[in-house]
Write a protein that holds these residues in place. Structure first.
Motif, PDB file in Angstrom:
ATOM      1  N   VAL A 108       0.791  -1.195  -0.062  1.00  0.00           N
ATOM      2  CA  VAL A 108      -0.045  -0.153  -0.223  1.00  0.00           C
ATOM      3  C   VAL A 108       0.964   1.268   0.042  1.00  0.00           C
ATOM      4  CG1 VAL A 108      -1.868  -1.263   1.083  1.00  0.00           C
ATOM      5  CG2 VAL A 108      -0.145   0.241   2.720  1.00  0.00           C
ATOM      6  N   SER A 109       0.249   2.445  -0.228  1.00  0.00           N
ATOM      7  CA  SER A 109       1.003   3.572  -0.388  1.00  0.00           C
ATOM      8  C   SER A 109       1.483   4.111   1.067  1.00  0.00           C
ATOM      9  CB  SER A 109       0.105   4.737  -1.059  1.00  0.00           C
ATOM     10  OG  SER A 109      -0.864   5.108  -0.146  1.00  0.00           O
ATOM     11  N   ALA A 110       2.511   4.802   0.773  1.00  0.00           N
ATOM     12  CA  ALA A 110       3.244   5.041   2.298  1.00  0.00           C
ATOM     13  C   ALA A 110       2.091   5.955   3.294  1.00  0.00           C
ATOM     14  CB  ALA A 110       4.493   6.137   2.017  1.00  0.00           C
ATOM     15  N   ARG A 111       1.589   6.833   2.573  1.00  0.00           N
ATOM     16  CA  ARG A 111       0.577   7.564   3.252  1.00  0.00           C
ATOM     17  C   ARG A 111      -0.524   6.663   4.071  1.00  0.00           C
ATOM     18  NH1 ARG A 111      -0.796   9.038  -1.814  1.00  0.00           N
ATOM     19  NH2 ARG A 111      -2.840   8.598  -2.432  1.00  0.00           N
ATOM     20  N   ARG A 112      -0.855   5.400   3.654  1.00  0.00           N
ATOM     21  CA  ARG A 112      -2.039   4.350   4.210  1.00  0.00           C
ATOM     22  C   ARG A 112      -1.364   3.522   4.845  1.00  0.00           C
ATOM     23  NH1 ARG A 112      -4.152   1.581  -0.019  1.00  0.00           N
ATOM     24  NH2 ARG A 112      -5.836   0.750   1.436  1.00  0.00           N
ATOM     25  N   SER A 113       0.228   3.540   5.153  1.00  0.00           N
ATOM     26  CA  SER A 113       0.822   2.424   5.820  1.00  0.00           C
ATOM     27  C   SER A 113       0.357   2.400   7.298  1.00  0.00           C
ATOM     28  CB  SER A 113       2.330   2.604   5.873  1.00  0.00           C
ATOM     29  OG  SER A 113       2.783   3.747   6.358  1.00  0.00           O
ATOM     30  N   ASN A 114      -0.084   3.230   7.979  1.00  0.00           N
ATOM     31  CA  ASN A 114      -0.388   3.016   9.302  1.00  0.00           C
ATOM     32  C   ASN A 114      -1.730   2.338   9.560  1.00  0.00           C
ATOM     33  OD1 ASN A 114       1.994   3.945  10.561  1.00  0.00           O
ATOM     34  ND2 ASN A 114       1.053   6.096  10.305  1.00  0.00           N
ATOM     35  N   ARG A 120      -2.127  -8.259   7.016  1.00  0.00           N
ATOM     36  CA  ARG A 120      -1.518  -7.791   8.077  1.00  0.00           C
ATOM     37  C   ARG A 120      -0.888  -8.763   9.319  1.00  0.00           C
ATOM     38  NH1 ARG A 120       0.185  -3.243  10.059  1.00  0.00           N
ATOM     39  NH2 ARG A 120      -1.660  -2.311   9.487  1.00  0.00           N
ATOM     40  N   SER A 121      -1.365 -10.170   9.150  1.00  0.00           N
ATOM     41  CA  SER A 121      -0.579 -11.025   9.814  1.00  0.00           C
ATOM     42  C   SER A 121       1.022 -11.406   9.427  1.00  0.00           C
ATOM     43  CB  SER A 121      -1.191 -12.494   9.783  1.00  0.00           C
ATOM     44  OG  SER A 121      -1.539 -12.937   8.714  1.00  0.00           O
ATOM     45  N   ILE A 122       1.291 -10.982   8.275  1.00  0.00           N
ATOM     46  CA  ILE A 122       2.555 -11.304   7.715  1.00  0.00           C
ATOM     47  C   ILE A 122       3.350 -10.129   7.369  1.00  0.00           C
ATOM     48  CG2 ILE A 122       3.903 -12.814   6.078  1.00  0.00           C
ATOM     49  CD1 ILE A 122       1.101 -14.197   5.499  1.00  0.00           C
ATOM     50  N   ALA A 123       2.806  -9.249   6.716  1.00  0.00           N
ATOM     51  CA  ALA A 123       3.531  -7.978   6.341  1.00  0.00           C
ATOM     52  C   ALA A 123       3.488  -7.054   7.422  1.00  0.00           C
ATOM     53  CB  ALA A 123       2.800  -7.361   5.019  1.00  0.00           C
ATOM     54  N   ASN A 124       4.484  -5.999   7.146  1.00  0.00           N
ATOM     55  CA  ASN A 124       4.497  -4.982   8.331  1.00  0.00           C
ATOM     56  C   ASN A 124       5.286  -3.772   7.786  1.00  0.00           C
ATOM     57  OD1 ASN A 124       7.139  -5.561   8.359  1.00  0.00           O
ATOM     58  ND2 ASN A 124       7.161  -6.696  10.411  1.00  0.00           N
ATOM     59  N   LYS A 125       5.479  -2.562   8.486  1.00  0.00           N
ATOM     60  CA  LYS A 125       6.056  -1.292   8.213  1.00  0.00           C
ATOM     61  C   LYS A 125       7.239  -1.533   8.375  1.00  0.00           C
ATOM     62  CE  LYS A 125       5.368   3.525   8.812  1.00  0.00           C
ATOM     63  NZ  LYS A 125       4.689   4.659   9.544  1.00  0.00           N
ATOM     64  N   GLY A 126       8.210  -1.065   7.158  1.00  0.00           N
ATOM     65  CA  GLY A 126       9.733  -1.083   7.149  1.00  0.00           C
ATOM     66  C   GLY A 126      10.252   0.242   6.607  1.00  0.00           C
ATOM     67  N   TYR A 127      11.656   0.166   6.612  1.00  0.00           N
ATOM     68  CA  TYR A 127      12.146   1.519   6.171  1.00  0.00           C
ATOM     69  C   TYR A 127      12.977   1.301   4.985  1.00  0.00           C
ATOM     70  CZ  TYR A 127      14.879   5.837   6.194  1.00  0.00           C
ATOM     71  OH  TYR A 127      15.539   6.992   5.818  1.00  0.00           O
ATOM     72  N   ASN A 128      12.827   1.916   3.914  1.00  0.00           N
ATOM     73  CA  ASN A 128      13.609   1.991   2.836  1.00  0.00           C
ATOM     74  C   ASN A 128      14.791   2.874   2.895  1.00  0.00           C
ATOM     75  OD1 ASN A 128      14.748   1.669   0.128  1.00  0.00           O
ATOM     76  ND2 ASN A 128      12.637   1.863  -0.941  1.00  0.00           N
ATOM     77  N   ALA A 129      16.150   2.366   3.074  1.00  0.00           N
ATOM     78  CA  ALA A 129      17.417   3.365   3.250  1.00  0.00           C
ATOM     79  C   ALA A 129      17.438   3.873   1.974  1.00  0.00           C
ATOM     80  CB  ALA A 129      18.256   2.384   3.631  1.00  0.00           C
ATOM     81  N   TYR A 135       7.618   2.154   4.352  1.00  0.00           N
ATOM     82  CA  TYR A 135       6.674   1.682   3.650  1.00  0.00           C
ATOM     83  C   TYR A 135       6.075   0.371   4.279  1.00  0.00           C
ATOM     84  CZ  TYR A 135       9.932  -2.197   2.755  1.00  0.00           C
ATOM     85  OH  TYR A 135      10.948  -3.354   2.967  1.00  0.00           O
ATOM     86  N   TYR A 136       5.092  -0.185   3.693  1.00  0.00           N
ATOM     87  CA  TYR A 136       4.360  -1.138   4.285  1.00  0.00           C
ATOM     88  C   TYR A 136       4.342  -2.145   3.392  1.00  0.00           C
ATOM     89  CZ  TYR A 136       0.567  -4.268   5.910  1.00  0.00           C
ATOM     90  OH  TYR A 136      -0.175  -5.414   6.503  1.00  0.00           O
ATOM     91  N   GLY A 137       4.760  -3.448   3.847  1.00  0.00           N
ATOM     92  CA  GLY A 137       4.660  -4.732   2.838  1.00  0.00           C
ATOM     93  C   GLY A 137       6.023  -5.720   3.295  1.00  0.00           C
ATOM     94  N   PHE A 138       6.691  -6.074   2.122  1.00  0.00           N
ATOM     95  CA  PHE A 138       7.564  -7.172   2.574  1.00  0.00           C
ATOM     96  C   PHE A 138       9.069  -6.585   1.961  1.00  0.00           C
ATOM     97  CE2 PHE A 138       3.632  -9.459   1.945  1.00  0.00           C
ATOM     98  CZ  PHE A 138       3.600 -10.170   2.770  1.00  0.00           C
TER      99      PHE A 138
END
Length: 281
Positions: A108-114, A120-129, A135-138
């Motif tokens: 999903v887009s960054a503004r909707r990540s929260n 939701r049981s597998i993916a989560n929020k991370g940081y793209n250095a 971003y939210y995903g894998f």
């Protein structure tokens, strides 16, 4: 389709229980044709399943109706994986070194990540250095040979540290020299891999780190760009960073097809005297 003749010898190695499963004679379209269509979709840089299905029908290619075709594609991921491994065994011979890296897969887009609920049981929020954004995903981790073959890959939640995924991926590595970027910078990891698997992990050193016996840092940075280029090319072709799927089965099927296509395309490039790392032409 050109992919039918390429994958047919490897498809025939699959267990008879799979190839001649219940009611296989009633299938209007063979597994080979479906697999070839999956690879053709990558080859044509087509991101939409529905649009690609319309293209097939308009071209006069006989395929099941769209929803059934999608279900067939999901099931055939279990065929794409062993076919890729058999191809690698035939094509890859003692690479000089391998390169490990990771790339974000955004659901999903960054503004909707929260507020995101997709997987939701597998993916989560991370940081793209690289892009300096959350971003939210894998996170997709991959190991590639210096010739451009993707020999191993793993999908993790976005928040997982690159170093945690490295051990599982590299323990199955056919070579003993691996290049990595700063995300894998860890002396304990480097020493563990060397002691346990005999793998020499090379990464750029910080200014305050003591010198090591690894090769020239400038050489490492130059070679590390190869997999970054390969990831960019692969994303340009397959759009894996924004897969447009909301199921793990669909994502796994998509990635399995992408990496099978990568092996076929890299081999084709090398056979024609071109670089296997530049496959988006």
């Amino acid at each position: 389709m050109k992919f039918v003749s390429i994958i047919k010898p490897f498809y025939e190695k699959l267990p008879k229980e799979f190839r001649y499963r219940c009611n296989y004679r009633e299938l209007k379209v063979s597994d080979l044709i479906i697999l070839a269509c999956m690879l053709a979709r990558i080859d044509l840089h087509e991101s939409s399943e529905s649009h690609f299905h319309q293209m097939l029908v308009a071209s006069g290619i006989v395929v099941p109706e769209r929803s059934r075709c999608n279900r067939r594609c999901r099931k055939l991921k279990d065929a794409a994986k062993p076919i890729r491994l058999w191809m690698l065994k035939k094509f890859v011979h003692e690479p000089a070194y391998e390169i490990i890296d990771s790339a974000p897969i955004t659901l999903v887009s960054a503004r909707r990540s929260n507020q995101a609920k997709v997987l939701r049981s597998i993916a989560n929020k991370g940081y793209n250095a690289t892009k300096k954004t959350y971003y939210y995903g894998f996170k997709l981790h991959a190991v590639m040979t210096n010739d451009g073959y993707s020999v191993n890959w793993k999908l993790t939640p976005a928040s997982i540290d690159d170093r945690k995924a490295a051990i599982e991926l590299l323990s199955k590595s056919p070579t003993k020299y691996v290049l990595a970027d700063g995300g894998y910078l860890s002396r304990p990891l480097q020493e563990f891999l060397k002691r346990t698997y005999g793998i020499h992990l090379w990464f750029p050193l910080r200014k305050n780190m003591r010198p090591s016996d690894q090769t020239n840092p400038a050489f490492l940075k130059n070679q590390q760009r190869h997999i970054e280029t390969a990831f960019n090319n692969l994303n340009t072709v397959s759009h894996f960073e924004h897969p447009g799927t909301d199921t793990m089965n669909g994502l796994d099927s998509r990635l399995s097809t992408i990496f099978l296509w990568n092996v076929i395309k890299a081999h084709e490039q090398l056979q024609h005297g071109r670089s296997g790392l530049k496959i988006n032409d």
